[in-house]
Design a protein around this motif. Structure first.
Motif, PDB file in Angstrom:
ATOM      1  N   SER A   1       1.637   9.526  15.477  1.00  0.00           N
ATOM      2  CA  SER A   1       1.327   8.368  16.325  1.00  0.00           C
ATOM      3  C   SER A   1       2.413   8.084  17.355  1.00  0.00           C
ATOM      4  CB  SER A   1       1.117   7.129  15.443  1.00  0.00           C
ATOM      5  OG  SER A   1       2.276   6.893  14.632  1.00  0.00           O
ATOM      6  N   THR A   2       3.684   8.102  16.928  1.00  0.00           N
ATOM      7  CA  THR A   2       4.768   7.742  17.846  1.00  0.00           C
ATOM      8  C   THR A   2       5.845   8.810  17.819  1.00  0.00           C
ATOM      9  OG1 THR A   2       4.369   5.407  17.394  1.00  0.00           O
ATOM     10  CG2 THR A   2       6.438   5.974  18.493  1.00  0.00           C
TER      11      THR A   2
ATOM     12  N   GLU B   1       3.506   7.573  10.249  1.00  0.00           N
ATOM     13  CA  GLU B   1       3.216   6.203  10.673  1.00  0.00           C
ATOM     14  C   GLU B   1       4.445   5.521  11.257  1.00  0.00           C
ATOM     15  OE1 GLU B   1       1.605   4.148   7.361  1.00  0.00           O
ATOM     16  OE2 GLU B   1      -0.245   5.363   7.276  1.00  0.00           O
TER      17      GLU B   1
END
Length: 407
Positions: free
Chosen positions: A60-61, A242
């Motif tokens: 995600s990041t 996450e």
């Protein structure tokens, strides 16, 4: 006339041969670049373009860090519960940088390093040692890698045969270390091989440190070959997708950008050969046209060195004037300058250390040096100096120089 026709024939034959060579070179299959760059933008076998695409799609990041870790962590104090990844053929931190990374890890972060070599400070801190595992003699060799966790298909072995050696952890802190992956030498015809840990995880404070000695597992060549992507995915499964993941782009063997404008020419086949043709054409032009039109270069006589004549003139002026004291003072001053320039000694303080140093550098005894400087001292305090004393001074200096240079 016949000789001229033969020359034309050989010139045409040479041009045709040269054109054939250019044609063959131009159409030759370009060789793969096996340089281990580990750069995220490189599509060469040992680049990490495929891995970078995986991070962008599956995590995600993610953020590429183009500055040293010390600078990055100190300017981002609020980074917590994240992962910092280093992938390169060799990763070596400075002492202050390593301390900063370890301190950051203890706060609940994950430090992930894939490298063939680790600095001694990091290994000592984690109570680890590494060693090389070599393939059997001969050209046929391969290493088998596998993941230990049963949930990651631990029975599957992933082979790699592009290297003659690989690294593994020969000593572990068994109380605090979890083995994630192993490697074995699969050369030869045997079926049972001794396995060695090459991917480990350690709890460090509130965080974790993951080390692997097989950075090639993250390169384009390894991921795209057969089903090796499952092995790489298994290693990445130990990361928390996450939370933010920071990927180092500073410690890389290759360059992300090429600062030289010649890279554009030499990396493009058509432009490269156009550049070569220009150089060859310029050389031919200089070879033939330059010989025909070059003018005769005039001979310019170099300026004569008048230092010796000037010195002799000044000396004769002093001698005719009868100022022997000035001549003696100048000779002593020139001699001291000679010592400074040839033996690199300071002549501002004439003491016992000076005598010993000068004697050691000039093949003289210490008492000989003292006798010479005793002559200098006696002449400096005299109001009038005779020709005999002046000749004695000159003889002593010349004898010193001769012996100092081994004559």
């Amino acid at each position: 006339m016949r000789i001229r026709k033969n020359n034309i024939f050989y010139i045409i034959l040479g041009l045709l041969t040269f054109a054939l060579i250019l044609y063959l070179e131009y159409n030759k299959k370009e060789e793969l670049n096996w340089f281990p760059s580990y750069v995220a933008q490189h599509k060469i076998p040992y680049g990490t373009k495929v891995l970078n695409d995986i991070f962008e799609k599956k995590f995600s990041t993610t953020e590429a860090v183009t500055v040293p870790p010390f600078e990055f962590l100190n300017s981002n104090d609020n980074i917590e519960e994240s992962t910092y990844i280093f992938i390169n053929n060799s990763v070596s931190f400075s002492k202050a940088e390593l301390e900063t990374l370890l301190d950051w890890t203890t706060k609940g972060n994950t430090l992930f390093i894939a490298s063939s070599n680790f600095e001694k400070e990091l290994l000592d801190t984690l109570h680890l040692k590494t060693k090389s595992l070599f393939g059997d003699e001969g050209l046929e060799h391969q290493f088998q890698h596998r993941l230990v966790n049963p949930q990651l298909n631990s029975k599957i072995k992933y082979t790699f045969n592009k290297s003659y050696s690989t690294m593994y952890f020969s000593q572990l802190d068994t109380l605090n270390t979890i083995v994630i992956g192993e490697v074995s030498n699969a050369s030869g015809n045997a079926t049972d091989f001794e396995t060695h840990p090459n991917v480990i995880q350690q709890k460090f404070g509130e965080g974790n440190i993951i080390l692997t000695t097989f950075p090639i597992a993250f390169t384009n060549y390894f991921i795209l070959k057969n089903k090796n992507s499952t092995y790489t995915a298994g290693l990445l499964s130990y990361l928390n997708n996450e939370k933010p993941i920071y990927i180092d782009a500073y410690y890389k063997s290759g360059k992300k950008f090429y600062s030289s404008p010649m890279y554009i020419f030499l990396n493009t086949k058509e432009l490269k050969w156009a550049y070569y043709m220009i150089l060859i054409g310029a050389f031919v032009y200089v070879l033939f046209e330059g010989k025909r039109k070059q003018r005769a270069v005039p001979i310019v006589k170099p300026l004569q060195n008048q230092t010796l004549a000037f010195t002799r003139t000044i000396a004769e002026m002093y001698y005719e004037k009868g100022d022997r004291k000035s001549i003696a003072h100048h000779k002593i001053a020139f001699f001291l300058d000679y010592i400074r320039s040839h033996f690199y000694l300071n002549t501002s303080e004439i003491n016992e250390d000076f005598f010993q140093n000068l004697a050691a550098r000039t093949h003289h005894e210490t008492h000989e040096i003292k006798d010479l400087f005793l002559i200098f001292s006696s002449l400096k305090h005299k109001q009038h100096i005779t020709d005999v004393e002046l000749i004695k001074l000159n003889t002593a200096i010349e004898n010193f120089k001769a012996k100092a240079h081994g004559k």
